[in-house]
Design a protein around this motif. Structure first.
Motif, PDB file in Angstrom:
ATOM      1  N   PRO A 220       0.243 -26.198 -40.451  1.00 36.55           N
ATOM      2  CA  PRO A 220       0.692 -27.138 -41.551  1.00 36.55           C
ATOM      3  C   PRO A 220      -0.723 -27.166 -42.568  1.00 36.55           C
ATOM      4  O   PRO A 220      -2.258 -26.829 -42.534  1.00 36.55           O
ATOM      5  CB  PRO A 220       0.233 -28.876 -40.746  1.00 36.55           C
ATOM      6  N   SER A 221      -0.770 -27.328 -44.001  1.00 42.29           N
ATOM      7  CA  SER A 221      -1.364 -27.670 -45.000  1.00 42.29           C
ATOM      8  C   SER A 221      -2.484 -28.595 -44.751  1.00 42.29           C
ATOM      9  O   SER A 221      -1.854 -29.699 -44.326  1.00 42.29           O
ATOM     10  CB  SER A 221      -0.940 -27.629 -46.548  1.00 42.29           C
ATOM     11  N   ALA A 222      -3.967 -28.757 -44.562  1.00 46.01           N
ATOM     12  CA  ALA A 222      -4.987 -29.239 -45.349  1.00 46.01           C
ATOM     13  C   ALA A 222      -5.109 -29.894 -46.811  1.00 46.01           C
ATOM     14  O   ALA A 222      -5.759 -28.818 -47.440  1.00 46.01           O
ATOM     15  CB  ALA A 222      -5.940 -28.587 -44.440  1.00 46.01           C
ATOM     16  N   SER A 223      -5.356 -30.647 -46.876  1.00 47.56           N
ATOM     17  CA  SER A 223      -5.353 -31.421 -48.318  1.00 47.56           C
ATOM     18  C   SER A 223      -6.872 -32.091 -48.727  1.00 47.56           C
ATOM     19  O   SER A 223      -6.877 -32.415 -50.602  1.00 47.56           O
ATOM     20  CB  SER A 223      -4.365 -31.804 -48.897  1.00 47.56           C
ATOM     21  N   PHE A 224      -7.230 -32.497 -47.572  1.00 48.60           N
ATOM     22  CA  PHE A 224      -8.361 -32.996 -47.092  1.00 48.60           C
ATOM     23  C   PHE A 224      -9.434 -33.088 -48.969  1.00 48.60           C
ATOM     24  O   PHE A 224      -9.799 -31.392 -49.203  1.00 48.60           O
ATOM     25  CB  PHE A 224      -8.951 -33.487 -46.616  1.00 48.60           C
ATOM     26  N   LYS A 225     -10.785 -33.437 -49.318  1.00 54.78           N
ATOM     27  CA  LYS A 225     -11.776 -32.740 -50.556  1.00 54.78           C
ATOM     28  C   LYS A 225     -12.928 -31.897 -49.769  1.00 54.78           C
ATOM     29  O   LYS A 225     -13.302 -32.344 -48.487  1.00 54.78           O
ATOM     30  CB  LYS A 225     -11.850 -33.884 -51.531  1.00 54.78           C
ATOM     31  N   ARG A 226     -13.953 -31.123 -50.439  1.00 52.24           N
ATOM     32  CA  ARG A 226     -14.712 -30.922 -49.408  1.00 52.24           C
ATOM     33  C   ARG A 226     -15.928 -30.955 -49.602  1.00 52.24           C
ATOM     34  O   ARG A 226     -15.949 -31.946 -50.449  1.00 52.24           O
ATOM     35  CB  ARG A 226     -15.186 -29.434 -50.495  1.00 52.24           C
ATOM     36  N   ILE A 227     -16.693 -31.065 -48.565  1.00 57.10           N
ATOM     37  CA  ILE A 227     -17.828 -32.495 -48.337  1.00 57.10           C
ATOM     38  C   ILE A 227     -19.114 -31.372 -47.474  1.00 57.10           C
ATOM     39  O   ILE A 227     -19.077 -30.332 -46.727  1.00 57.10           O
ATOM     40  CB  ILE A 227     -18.056 -33.488 -47.241  1.00 57.10           C
ATOM     41  N   ALA A 228     -19.239 -30.854 -49.454  1.00 58.17           N
ATOM     42  CA  ALA A 228     -20.768 -30.561 -49.173  1.00 58.17           C
ATOM     43  C   ALA A 228     -22.390 -30.299 -48.310  1.00 58.17           C
ATOM     44  O   ALA A 228     -22.125 -31.930 -47.769  1.00 58.17           O
ATOM     45  CB  ALA A 228     -21.977 -30.041 -50.595  1.00 58.17           C
TER      46      ALA A 228
END
Length: 228
Positions: A220-228
């Motif tokens: 399943p694809s993930a779509s959350f934003k990146r947390i640096a």
């Protein structure tokens, strides 16, 4: 006592040879220092392919005269100077002839574009998918949709360009153990899936294998934003 002398300095050497070894080592260290000064190296960073070949090739020439009595100093210095001159010549040649430079040093290769892995380019660079995903994780990447592009640089390092938060796409999760979670389409419910081999995305469950790489493993694809 004889055994200790044989172990520590050898059968055919006296203790005074330790002083000779110290002098030889100091002499060769000065030669190597001059070598680095002439090549323009201010500090030791990532070596280019050509520089690495030079360093490896000079290993015996510089090291053996330090402690082998039967290895004279001047031939070693001549060997080092010849290699240095060849290095300077090849370095100037590769700078003036781009194709020669590309052949000697290699080129920058794009291995990921908008969340999709170029498996052919990755294989050509000798990187496995697991190694590549491990390198991405060191850049705080959690799924491929967070990445606009990734390149393998000439020195082997991976450079990563990220999507802006508003442009993040659904992508293949690359957490540790992702490969063990891959399943055929039939075992996943309807919804966005990503190919476990190349990262190609499908908004609805695809039928059968990935049209891009032929893999039948999906997540399943993930779509959350990146947390640096």
């Amino acid at each position: 006592m004889d055994d200790w002398q044989r172990i520590l300095i050898g059968d055919d050497r006296s203790w005074t040879f330790l002083l000779e070894t110290a002098g030889r080592s100091a002499f060769m260290c000065v030669v190597l220092l001059l070598l680095f000064k002439l090549t323009g190296k201010k500090e030791v960073r990532q070596f280019s392919v050509l520089e690495l070949i030079v360093i490896i090739g000079l290993g015996s020439a510089a090291g053996d005269p330090m402690f082998y009595r039967d290895v004279p100093l001047l031939p070693a210095v001549v060997a080092i100077l010849v290699v240095l001159l060849l290095y300077r010549f090849l370095n100037q040649w590769t700078n003036r002839v781009p194709r020669m430079g590309d052949w000697v040093e290699g080129t920058v290769v794009k291995v990921l574009d908008k969340g999709v892995v170029d498996r052919a380019a990755l294989d050509k660079e000798g990187l496995s998918l697991e190694e590549f995903f491990g390198d991405l994780r060191t850049h705080h990447v959690e799924h491929l949709g967070q990445v606009k592009a990734a390149h393998v640089e000439v020195d082997g390092d991976l450079s990563v360009f990220f999507q802006a938060d508003e442009d993040v796409l659904p992508g293949l999760p690359i957490h540790v153990g992702w490969a063990q979670e891959l399943r055929p389409v039939a075992l996943w419910p309807d919804g966005p899936l990503s190919c476990g081999s190349c990262g190609v995305r499908r908004e609805t469950a695809p039928i059968g294998k990935c049209a891009n790489c032929g893999s039948d493993g999906w997540l399943p694809s993930a779509s959350f934003k990146r947390i640096a």
